[in-house]
Design a protein around this motif. Structure first.
Motif, PDB file in Angstrom:
ATOM      1  N   PHE A   1      14.367 -52.960   4.873  1.00 32.93           N
ATOM      2  CA  PHE A   1      13.850 -53.950   5.797  1.00 32.93           C
ATOM      3  C   PHE A   1      12.338 -53.916   5.967  1.00 32.93           C
ATOM      4  O   PHE A   1      11.701 -54.954   6.201  1.00 32.93           O
ATOM      5  N   ALA A   2      11.741 -52.727   5.867  1.00 30.33           N
ATOM      6  CA  ALA A   2      10.340 -52.579   6.254  1.00 30.33           C
ATOM      7  C   ALA A   2       9.413 -53.436   5.386  1.00 30.33           C
ATOM      8  O   ALA A   2       8.539 -54.149   5.905  1.00 30.33           O
ATOM      9  N   LEU A   3       9.612 -53.391   4.091  1.00 31.63           N
ATOM     10  CA  LEU A   3       8.715 -54.150   3.221  1.00 31.63           C
ATOM     11  C   LEU A   3       8.864 -55.654   3.429  1.00 31.63           C
ATOM     12  O   LEU A   3       7.868 -56.348   3.657  1.00 31.63           O
ATOM     13  N   PRO A   4      10.084 -56.203   3.374  1.00 31.82           N
ATOM     14  CA  PRO A   4      10.202 -57.637   3.628  1.00 31.82           C
ATOM     15  C   PRO A   4       9.660 -58.057   4.993  1.00 31.82           C
ATOM     16  O   PRO A   4       9.058 -59.122   5.121  1.00 31.82           O
TER      17      PRO A   4
ATOM     18  N   ARG B   1      17.235 -63.931   3.523  1.00 27.94           N
ATOM     19  CA  ARG B   1      16.930 -65.169   4.262  1.00 27.94           C
ATOM     20  C   ARG B   1      15.456 -65.297   4.614  1.00 27.94           C
ATOM     21  O   ARG B   1      15.004 -66.374   4.956  1.00 27.94           O
ATOM     22  N   PHE B   2      14.761 -64.155   4.621  1.00 28.04           N
ATOM     23  CA  PHE B   2      13.329 -64.238   4.898  1.00 28.04           C
ATOM     24  C   PHE B   2      12.631 -65.178   3.918  1.00 28.04           C
ATOM     25  O   PHE B   2      11.621 -65.781   4.221  1.00 28.04           O
ATOM     26  N   ARG B   3      13.202 -65.240   2.723  1.00 27.43           N
ATOM     27  CA  ARG B   3      12.543 -66.050   1.707  1.00 27.43           C
ATOM     28  C   ARG B   3      12.913 -67.532   1.817  1.00 27.43           C
ATOM     29  O   ARG B   3      12.432 -68.348   1.077  1.00 27.43           O
TER      30      ARG B   3
ATOM     31  N   SER C   1       7.123 -67.405  18.056  1.00 29.34           N
ATOM     32  CA  SER C   1       8.365 -66.690  18.428  1.00 29.34           C
ATOM     33  C   SER C   1       8.704 -65.685  17.346  1.00 29.34           C
ATOM     34  O   SER C   1       9.157 -64.573  17.638  1.00 29.34           O
ATOM     35  N   SER C   2       8.491 -66.082  16.082  1.00 31.81           N
ATOM     36  CA  SER C   2       8.751 -65.120  15.003  1.00 31.81           C
ATOM     37  C   SER C   2       7.854 -63.902  15.162  1.00 31.81           C
ATOM     38  O   SER C   2       8.317 -62.761  15.052  1.00 31.81           O
ATOM     39  N   LEU C   3       6.595 -64.137  15.427  1.00 27.13           N
ATOM     40  CA  LEU C   3       5.662 -63.009  15.533  1.00 27.13           C
ATOM     41  C   LEU C   3       6.068 -62.077  16.667  1.00 27.13           C
ATOM     42  O   LEU C   3       5.973 -60.848  16.552  1.00 27.13           O
ATOM     43  N   THR C   4       6.505 -62.668  17.777  1.00 26.12           N
ATOM     44  CA  THR C   4       6.926 -61.823  18.888  1.00 26.12           C
ATOM     45  C   THR C   4       8.128 -60.979  18.490  1.00 26.12           C
ATOM     46  O   THR C   4       8.175 -59.769  18.751  1.00 26.12           O
ATOM     47  N   LEU C   5       9.081 -61.617  17.823  1.00 29.27           N
ATOM     48  CA  LEU C   5      10.258 -60.862  17.382  1.00 29.27           C
ATOM     49  C   LEU C   5       9.876 -59.781  16.381  1.00 29.27           C
ATOM     50  O   LEU C   5      10.378 -58.652  16.433  1.00 29.27           O
ATOM     51  N   ILE C   6       8.979 -60.130  15.466  1.00 26.78           N
ATOM     52  CA  ILE C   6       8.533 -59.135  14.476  1.00 26.78           C
ATOM     53  C   ILE C   6       7.880 -57.953  15.190  1.00 26.78           C
ATOM     54  O   ILE C   6       8.126 -56.784  14.865  1.00 26.78           O
ATOM     55  N   SER C   7       7.082 -58.247  16.212  1.00 25.46           N
ATOM     56  CA  SER C   7       6.412 -57.169  16.942  1.00 25.46           C
ATOM     57  C   SER C   7       7.424 -56.300  17.670  1.00 25.46           C
ATOM     58  O   SER C   7       7.239 -55.089  17.806  1.00 25.46           O
ATOM     59  N   LYS C   8       8.474 -56.932  18.161  1.00 25.65           N
ATOM     60  CA  LYS C   8       9.514 -56.144  18.829  1.00 25.65           C
ATOM     61  C   LYS C   8      10.229 -55.240  17.825  1.00 25.65           C
ATOM     62  O   LYS C   8      10.546 -54.090  18.126  1.00 25.65           O
ATOM     63  N   LEU C   9      10.492 -55.793  16.644  1.00 23.65           N
ATOM     64  CA  LEU C   9      11.146 -54.989  15.609  1.00 23.65           C
ATOM     65  C   LEU C   9      10.262 -53.809  15.218  1.00 23.65           C
ATOM     66  O   LEU C   9      10.742 -52.704  14.996  1.00 23.65           O
TER      67      LEU C   9
ATOM     68  N   ASP D   1      30.197 -51.271  12.908  1.00 22.14           N
ATOM     69  CA  ASP D   1      30.422 -51.229  11.456  1.00 22.14           C
ATOM     70  C   ASP D   1      29.186 -50.903  10.625  1.00 22.14           C
ATOM     71  O   ASP D   1      29.297 -50.463   9.491  1.00 22.14           O
ATOM     72  N   PHE D   2      27.991 -51.194  11.205  1.00 20.23           N
ATOM     73  CA  PHE D   2      26.781 -51.014  10.421  1.00 20.23           C
ATOM     74  C   PHE D   2      26.361 -49.552  10.487  1.00 20.23           C
ATOM     75  O   PHE D   2      26.393 -48.970  11.560  1.00 20.23           O
ATOM     76  N   PRO D   3      25.915 -48.929   9.421  1.00 18.32           N
ATOM     77  CA  PRO D   3      25.807 -49.476   8.071  1.00 18.32           C
ATOM     78  C   PRO D   3      27.054 -49.237   7.189  1.00 18.32           C
ATOM     79  O   PRO D   3      27.266 -50.023   6.283  1.00 18.32           O
ATOM     80  N   GLN D   4      27.834 -48.189   7.494  1.00 14.06           N
ATOM     81  CA  GLN D   4      28.873 -47.814   6.520  1.00 14.06           C
ATOM     82  C   GLN D   4      29.829 -48.945   6.170  1.00 14.06           C
ATOM     83  O   GLN D   4      30.069 -49.225   5.008  1.00 14.06           O
ATOM     84  N   LYS D   5      30.380 -49.589   7.224  1.00 15.40           N
ATOM     85  CA  LYS D   5      31.418 -50.559   6.937  1.00 15.40           C
ATOM     86  C   LYS D   5      30.890 -51.972   6.742  1.00 15.40           C
ATOM     87  O   LYS D   5      31.646 -52.924   6.670  1.00 15.40           O
ATOM     88  N   TRP D   6      29.581 -52.088   6.716  1.00 14.86           N
ATOM     89  CA  TRP D   6      28.988 -53.408   6.510  1.00 14.86           C
ATOM     90  C   TRP D   6      27.705 -53.256   5.693  1.00 14.86           C
ATOM     91  O   TRP D   6      26.632 -53.620   6.137  1.00 14.86           O
ATOM     92  N   PRO D   7      27.858 -52.680   4.511  1.00 16.33           N
ATOM     93  CA  PRO D   7      26.670 -52.257   3.764  1.00 16.33           C
ATOM     94  C   PRO D   7      25.762 -53.414   3.349  1.00 16.33           C
ATOM     95  O   PRO D   7      24.555 -53.231   3.207  1.00 16.33           O
ATOM     96  N   ASP D   8      26.311 -54.594   3.149  1.00 17.11           N
ATOM     97  CA  ASP D   8      25.438 -55.648   2.618  1.00 17.11           C
ATOM     98  C   ASP D   8      24.811 -56.509   3.715  1.00 17.11           C
ATOM     99  O   ASP D   8      24.132 -57.476   3.420  1.00 17.11           O
ATOM    100  N   LEU D   9      25.052 -56.149   4.986  1.00 22.58           N
ATOM    101  CA  LEU D   9      24.499 -56.963   6.076  1.00 22.58           C
ATOM    102  C   LEU D   9      22.987 -57.126   5.954  1.00 22.58           C
ATOM    103  O   LEU D   9      22.444 -58.220   5.990  1.00 22.58           O
ATOM    104  N   LEU D  10      22.307 -55.977   5.797  1.00 26.32           N
ATOM    105  CA  LEU D  10      20.849 -56.021   5.794  1.00 26.32           C
ATOM    106  C   LEU D  10      20.303 -56.838   4.636  1.00 26.32           C
ATOM    107  O   LEU D  10      19.432 -57.688   4.823  1.00 26.32           O
TER     108      LEU D  10
END
Lengths: 548, 954
Positions: free
Chosen positions: B180-183, B137-139, B210-218, B122-131
């Motif tokens: 996504f990139a800026l946040p 939530r980052f905040r 763990s967050s840093l590892t995930l961020i690095s993967k992203l 569904d992403f992105p067309q059918k789920w536009p507000d997912l991102l």
């Protein structure tokens, strides 16, 4: 035509087994029109040209007045609407001077002050060319600012008036108008999102109709207002060089954008001019001319054909060896675009001895030039066998292989395409030549790059080389194994991308499993539902006469 | 399905039942859930349950069920009904992110998976507000939530790493970058700051890392396709921080676990990957940062320990250096002699050392060790990475690197010499270093094909390898022995012939070594040496005279000696012994991990059968009674390792029976014809032998009670005949069919059999095939008569019989080898000459004398053992890959079988008598044919036969 279509068909068919069709072989420079990267290459074209203050005698007295009086914006505004021609001129001039200062011209302040309508009004004053000139100059500099500032100029309904000024008998006025238009067209083309708004406003105000779309429509709108003819009429021997530079610059901006390309008639109109300008000795004019050609050749085979028919190609090709890198870059792009066309169109370029320029381009110190040169060649090796042979005869294969091994990543990528294409379009002996030149080790090396498409292109190429080798496939397989390629292919069987792991598996299965092909496929029995091999006495498999 | 308590209650009960160990409870519940999953609100009921249920087990179970439901049903397949109602779809998408983020970790993971499955569709067309929903939530500041978002994002974005570029894909990435990139960047910076604030709080650090590892993967996923404008503009932020993290150490995050990589290691590994990505693809933009990363990664390597948990990090880090050092414009970073020395000393040498983990694998997990060491599945090992770095450095610095390492090699060997018992690992590292330094190109077939000229391989062999091979105690320092054997094996194309010859007997003596790795390597090395080709590739490198001094039976003699000791004393204990052996067999068949143990187990079984049944054949049934249940189990569970053995044991047992076949065997017969068994090369020889035993003992039974299996049996023949390697096995089977099946049972298949054989003869004949073919057609002739043979040939194609005589039999019969095979051919040809009317009075008559001449040649001339150049290896029976070689049981051996037997004592006499008979039937013709075209020498031999048979032609 029918013959050509037949040929084309034949080619498509003959590629079928090798996994790639003509469409994917001939690659435009940007196969994907969505860009993630910063666009850098065309920056020089898009730079706004603010016309700086030039010290001149004519200006000096006004200047001192201006300084002496310490003119305020309010005063300028007030005087600019004065009935007194002298006061009005000097006010507009003062505004222009403010806008021409080197650092941070107070563009926004002036726009806010409401000077735009006043300046636009001045454009109508055919009775006072000096005023027209100063107003145009001021508007140009405003339009040279941010997109919002350009937009403000458009909103003020200046465009039709600028176009009208192109017909002015006074050259300085014309020139200024050209300059301003350049800024506007350029802006439109560059800031596509802004363009949309620009056009909306523009079209709304001028034609009181709805916004038709984005960038190219703006360009076409300006074209529809009749910019081309007067613009081209300036190109004559007596035109001052600075003016001609600006004219050429506007032409480039008219040629830009390919979705859709500029109208055919416009291209037809512009091409003869480009054929003249390409002789020009001025570097700026030459560079712009060649870029204009490169844009036109980027608009599909029909436009490529128009460029070819204009007869410009024989003059374009030698520019590949021009001493100015800027000219070389643009020329390389233009010829590169042409060879994305049909085999016949490609042949036109080859007939101009284009390949003789490539040893230099492939060893050029600028990596970007190497990259585009290999890209060019990848489209030649995607051609017919004579064209492949031309690349071989020009001694370019070892140089492509060198780039494959040592070039920067972008160049290696293009080289991978060049090689892979050759394995598809080449004859057996041509592919053998490639192998003799030791292409396999650097080619295999690219199997571990972090780019799925390159990996696929290389796997395709290796598979074709193996197929082409026929009985000698085991020798090729050995070379692949020796240089570590086999191991990489084995690892690719675990790749996440389905196409890649299937291809890798296929290669391993066919060429690296066991010492030889053991089973005779025509004899292998089918398996029945009941879970045994099916021995079918009725199948009577004998198809032709036995003869031992 | 209403969203109400009653339904919730009933679903809960069904879910609970799906966890029941009793299948009669579990299965119906699973069936029920499947039957209702198409109902409206079903997914929402599951979501409600996983959110609200009081029972944690039910919550997790609901989450798993939900995820599987999504996996099965979410995708809308063209032309198939939509399996999830639009109403449910909308509701799920509206709630799932929130639900995921507020759930405990176990449930969060399931929901995160579900989101990415939905997102993929569904992403992105059918789920536009997912991102945007995720980004907000980052905040939240709650890292439990943030990590949930990051994990979901990772599973959504990781496909960017392997998909081909396309407008569609890039548009999606662009959209992701825009939101996504800026946040993400802000989060990255904030997280790093928090790490500093919480530097003393281990629990906080764990979450943050763990967050840093995930961020690095992203970061890796988002940067994979191309360098995005945003990341180019923010490279400074990212790279500076990555660099900082690489050099960071925090005692609190160090783990005591030796095996499992900790958070720090995982993060740093990912950063190495990120740096490698940029270095490879965005070199121009990354150049300013690269030297810093080289230094940081190098320091990291120098300061990282030998524990297994660092393996991935170390190998990633070394691979980074290896990929950078071979680029021309980074040459200068490595060029300095001190740098090179320190890389060699501090990075390469330590990572080539033999670690205790390697030692454990060598002893306890030999297959894995061999796979890594010999077959190159060592991609992620440190040794391998170090080896790659050596190769990379050698591209520009072969001289200096070789010189530096020569010093190390001598000093390590010196250490070893001082105290071998203590320092043997130094020698192992030295050998490994020499190997990696010297080898530049390698193939399975030839070993190392290009070597570093600066390394004197022969000298090293003479001074350091030979001594280990020669050492009288083959079980001392098994690792070094294995190294030495491997050295011979991989450098076989580089070492002089006399050295290899010297090594051969030494390698054979290592076959007896206790260490699995060691004796496997020896077997492998010998096999490689014996299949080496001479320079023109047509002849073997080692010819028979070279190897005449060898006694290849040495190995098996050693085993047999110990068994024959048993022989005298074993009989009384057989019943007990069999019980124990079968019990043991049942146990190991569950986990057949030790090939040599298994082998001996089966050998002893066979030996027991032989010894006992030799004395009293009727005891075979007691063996069968004991063994059949186990055998059946092994067959049913398809224990691949054991099948070749089982078939041999069965053959042995069946062959002991006198001319009948017990029904227990017949029950198994259909299973033996299953194609899957025949796809494994190791099964083919023992299975063919077993089928032959079936045919010999029960040809008539098969024709009677299992006639419907005959096509399947012939299908096996067809399968085997298609293969150059296995065609002789196909003929074995076919010969048994001809010999033992009642003729009428196969009459309808005969023609097709010949057509297949002719086809193979036409398309891909080999000498081996022709030899087998000749034996078969002559056996057919013996069995069914010459007329039958001629008729069936000519029914396939006119004049076929003549063509086969002329093109195959006459020119090739000289190649047939083996006394039984020659005898079959002689009798068969005699029949053609003397019992086939069309040989006398048709156009075939011209072939009569040449055929007789060929037959006399078969009797008198030496065997023609010439083989065409291109098929040297086809002829090696059961070409030994070590799997199959070892499954051949010495004590299950089969006795020679002669289908003609005593009925023909001397085929020469038979020929003489048959010719005599023919001559009396048509007086005068035979002598005239002989005198006109048989050559003098042959005629002389023939006279001899006639005299011996005391007959005279008329």
């Amino acid at each position: 035509m029918a013959e050509n279509a037949g040929l084309e068909n034949h080619r498509i068919k003959s590629f079928k087994n090798k996994g790639r069709d003509v469409e994917t072989m001939r690659r435009h420079r940007n196969e994907v029109t969505v860009e993630l990267r910063k666009s850098k290459r065309d920056e020089h074209l898009l730079k706004k040209r603010n016309v700086p203050q030039e010290e001149s005698l004519e200006d000096s007295d006004v200047d001192s007045d201006f300084k002496g009086q310490n003119v305020t914006l309010d005063a300028i505004l007030q005087n600019a609407t004065s009935d007194n021609a002298v006061i009005q001129l000097s006010a507009v001039q003062a505004a222009r001077k403010l806008l021409s200062s080197d650092r941070n011209p107070p563009i926004d302040d002036l726009i806010k002050s409401g000077i735009l309508p006043i300046l636009v009004k001045c454009l109508e004053r055919d009775d006072n060319p000096s005023l027209q000139f100063e107003a145009a100059w001021a508007l140009t500099n405003i339009a040279s600012g941010t997109s919002a500032q350009t937009q403000a100029v458009v909103k003020s309904n200046a465009v039709p008036l600028f176009l009208r000024l192109l017909h002015s008998p006074h050259q300085n006025v014309c020139e200024q108008a050209v300059w301003a238009l350049g800024n506007i067209i350029g802006r439109w083309c560059f800031f596509r999102s802004a363009v949309c708004v620009c056009v909306c406003v523009c079209v709304y105000i001028i034609l009181t109709s709805a916004c038709p779309g984005d960038g190219p429509q703006c360009r076409d709108y300006v074209i529809s207002l009749g910019v081309v003819k007067p613009l081209l009429s300036f190109i004559n021997p007596s035109i001052p060089i600075t003016f001609l530079r600006n004219v050429t610059w506007v032409i480039v901006n008219l040629c830009r954008n390919k979705d859709p390309p500029p109208p055919m008639e416009t291209v037809q109109e512009i091409l003869p001019a480009l054929c003249v300008l390409i002789y020009h000795t001025d570097i700026n004019i030459l560079v712009d001319t060649v870029w204009a050609l490169s844009y036109l050749t980027d608009g599909g085979n029909e436009q490529i054909q128009m460029v070819i028919d204009s007869g410009v190609v024989p003059f374009l090709v030698p520019l590949l060896s021009h001493q100015e890198v800027k000219v070389q870059t643009a020329a390389l792009r233009a010829v590169g675009n042409i060879v994305t066309g049909t085999d016949e169109q490609t042949q036109v370029v080859l007939n101009c001895d284009v390949l003789s320029h490539f040893p230099n381009l492939l060893t050029h110190p600028k990596e970007k030039i190497n990259k585009e040169a290999v890209w060019f060649l990848s489209n030649i090796t995607a051609g017919n066998q004579q064209q492949v042979q031309a690349v071989i005869d020009a001694g370019l294969i070892p140089m492509i292989i060198h780039q494959l091994a040592k070039g920067d990543f972008g160049t290696q990528k293009e080289a991978a395409w060049a090689i892979s294409n050759l394995t598809i379009s080449g004859r057996k002996d041509q592919v053998e030549f490639l192998v003799e030149q030791n292409v396999i080790p650097p080619f295999c090396n690219l199997l571990s790059v972090k780019d799925s498409q390159v990996v696929q292109v290389v796997l395709d190429g290796l598979k074709n080389i193996l197929i082409m080798a026929g009985d000698e496939a085991s020798t090729i397989a050995e070379i692949i194994e020796e240089c570590g390629g086999l191991e990489k292919i084995e690892n690719l069987q675990q790749h996440e991308n389905e196409d890649i792991y299937k291809l890798a598996f296929e290669i391993i299965d066919q060429y690296f499993s066991g010492d030889d092909i053991d089973e005779d496929p025509s004899l292998i029995p089918d398996t029945t539902q009941g879970g045994t091999f099916n021995f079918d006495p009725a199948s009577n498999m004998q198809t032709k006469e036995f003869n031992f | 399905m209403e969203l109400n308590d009653a339904n919730l209650q009933s679903l809960t009960e069904f879910l609970r039942k799906t966890l029941d160990p009793d299948p009669t409870v579990r299965r119906p519940a699973e069936k029920f859930l499947e039957s209702v999953e198409g109902n409206l609100n079903y997914p929402l009921l599951l979501l409600t349950m996983l959110e609200k249920s009081q029972d944690t087990v039910i919550r997790v179970c609901a989450a798993v069920t939900f995820k599987n439901y999504i996996k099965r049903n979410w995708r809308i397949v063209e032309d198939e009904p939509n399996k999830v109602s639009d109403q449910d779809r909308t509701a799920i998408k509206a709630n799932i992110v929130n639900l995921m983020l507020s759930s405990p970790e176990q449930i969060q993971k399931q929901l995160s998976d579900a989101i990415s499955i939905i997102g993929r569709e569904d992403f992105p067309q059918k789920w536009p507000d997912l991102l945007t929903e995720m980004v907000t939530r980052f905040r939240s500041g709650d890292f439990h939530i943030i990590n949930g978002v990051l994990r979901t994002a990772h599973s959504l974005f990781k496909r960017y790493r392997h998909e081909f570029k396309s407008n569609e894909l890039w548009s999606e990435i662009k959209l992701v970058l825009d939101t996504f990139a800026l946040p993400l960047t802000e989060l990255f910076k904030a997280t790093i700051e928090l790490c500093q604030t919480h530097a003393a709080d281990v629990n906080a650090l764990k979450v943050l890392f763990s967050s840093l590892t995930l961020i690095s993967k992203l970061f890796y996923s988002l940067n994979f396709q191309d360098l995005p404008e945003f990341f180019e503009d923010n490279m400074e932020t990212w790279m500076t921080n990555f660099h900082g993290l690489l050099t960071l150490d925090n005692k609190l995050l160090q783990t005591n676990d030796e095996e499992e990589a900790g958070l720090l290691e995982l993060l740093k590994s990912q950063i190495c990957d990120n740096a490698a990505l940029y270095a490879q693809k965005y070199d121009e933009e990354f150049q300013p940062y690269l030297p810093r990363f080289v230094t940081a990664i190098w320091n990291l390597l120098v300061s990282t320990g030998q524990e297994v948990k660092y393996d991935l990090l170390v190998s990633n880090a070394i691979q980074f250096l290896a990929s950078v050092c071979e680029r021309p414009h980074y040459k200068h970073l490595f060029e300095d002699q001190n740098t090179l020395t320190s890389i060699c000393e501090k990075v390469i040498v330590p990572n080539m050392e033999f670690r205790s983990a390697d030692e454990e694998a060598f002893e306890d997990n030999s297959e894995e060790y061999i796979r890594r060491d010999l077959e190159g599945s060592d991609i992620d090992t440190r040794r391998r990475a170090a080896c790659d770095l050596v190769r990379g450095l050698c591209k520009f610095f072969e001289g200096p690197v070789t010189a530096i390492f020569s010093g190390y090699v001598s000093s390590m060997l010196g250490e070893y010499a001082k105290n071998p018992g203590e320092n043997w690992k130094h020698k192992d590292a030295a050998i490994y270093l020499v190997t990696s330094l010297a080898s530049k190109a390698q193939t399975q077939k030839h070993g190392i094909t290009q070597a570093n000229e600066l390394v004197n391989l022969n000298e090293f062999f003479v001074n350091h390898i030979l001594s280990d091979l020669k050492s009288p105690n083959v079980n001392e320092f098994p690792v070094l022995k294995a190294d030495a054997i491997k050295y011979v094996m991989i450098f076989r194309s580089q070492l002089p012939k006399e050295q290899l010859l010297q090594a051969v007997p030494l390698l054979i003596s290592h076959l007896q070594a206790e260490s699995t790795v060691e004796h496997t390597y020896s077997a492998h090395a010998l096999e490689r040496l014996f299949t080496m080709r001479g320079p023109n590739n047509t002849t073997l490198y080692f010819t028979k005279p070279h190897l005449s001094f060898l006694n290849l039976n040495l190995f098996f003699k050693a085993i047999m000696r110990s068994f024959s000791l048993l022989q005298e004393s074993i009989v009384p204990y057989i019943p007990t012994l069999i019980g124990q052996l079968t019990h043991k067999l049942l146990l190991v068949s569950k986990n057949p991990s030790k090939p040599h143990f298994n082998h001996y187990l089966f050998e002893s079984l066979c030996l027991s059968v032989r010894i006992t049944c030799k004395a009293n054949p009727t005891t075979v049934s007691s063996f069968e009674e004991a063994l059949f249940p186990v055998i059946t189990e092994i067959l049913q569970n398809d224990v691949q390792e054991f099948l070749p053995y089982v078939f041999q044991v069965m053959s042995l047992l069946l062959e002991i029976h006198s001319n009948s076949i017990p029904s227990s065997y017949m029950a198994l017969f259909p299973h033996l014809l299953q194609p899957v068994l025949w796809e494994r090369t190791g099964n083919i020889p023992p299975l063919v032998r077993l089928l032959q035993a079936y045919l010999e003992k029960g040809g008539a039974s098969i024709a009677g009670s299992a006639a419907d299996k005959i096509p399947g049996l012939l299908g096996v023949f067809q399968k085997l005949i298609a293969s150059k390697a296995n065609d002789h096995q196909g003929f074995y089977l076919l010969n048994s069919i001809i010999e033992h099946m009642p003729p009428e049972s196969i009459i309808q298949y005969r023609k097709q059999i010949f057509i297949l054989l002719f086809q193979r003869l036409q398309s891909s004949k080999t000498t081996k095939f022709i030899k087998s073919f000749l034996v078969f057609i002559n056996l057919y002739c013996v069995k069914y008569g010459a007329i039958a043979l001629q008729e069936i040939f000519d029914s396939i194609q006119p004049k076929m019989f003549g063509m086969v005589l002329e093109k195959i039999i006459i020119p090739e019969v000289q190649k047939v080898s083996g006394p039984v095979e020659k005898k079959i051919c002689a009798v068969g040809i005699t029949k053609v000459l003397t019992e086939c009317p069309s040989m006398m009075d048709t156009e075939y008559t011209k072939l009569w004398t040449p055929l007789l001449q060929a037959l006399i040649g078969l009797f008198e001339l030496p065997e023609d053992d010439s083989i065409p150049d291109d098929e040297h290896f086809v002829d090696i029976e059961d070409a030994p890959g070590y799997q199959t070689a070892f499954s051949q049981l010495a004590f299950a051996g089969k006795k020679e079988h002669d289908p003609i037997g005593d009925s023909v004592g001397n085929p020469k006499i038979l020929l003489a008598q048959s010719l005599y008979k023919l001559s009396t039937a048509c007086p005068g013709r035979v002598p005239s044919m002989l005198s006109t075209s048989l050559n003098a020498e042959a005629l002389q031999f023939l006279q001899g036969y006639l005299q011996a048979a005391t007959v005279q032609l008329v």
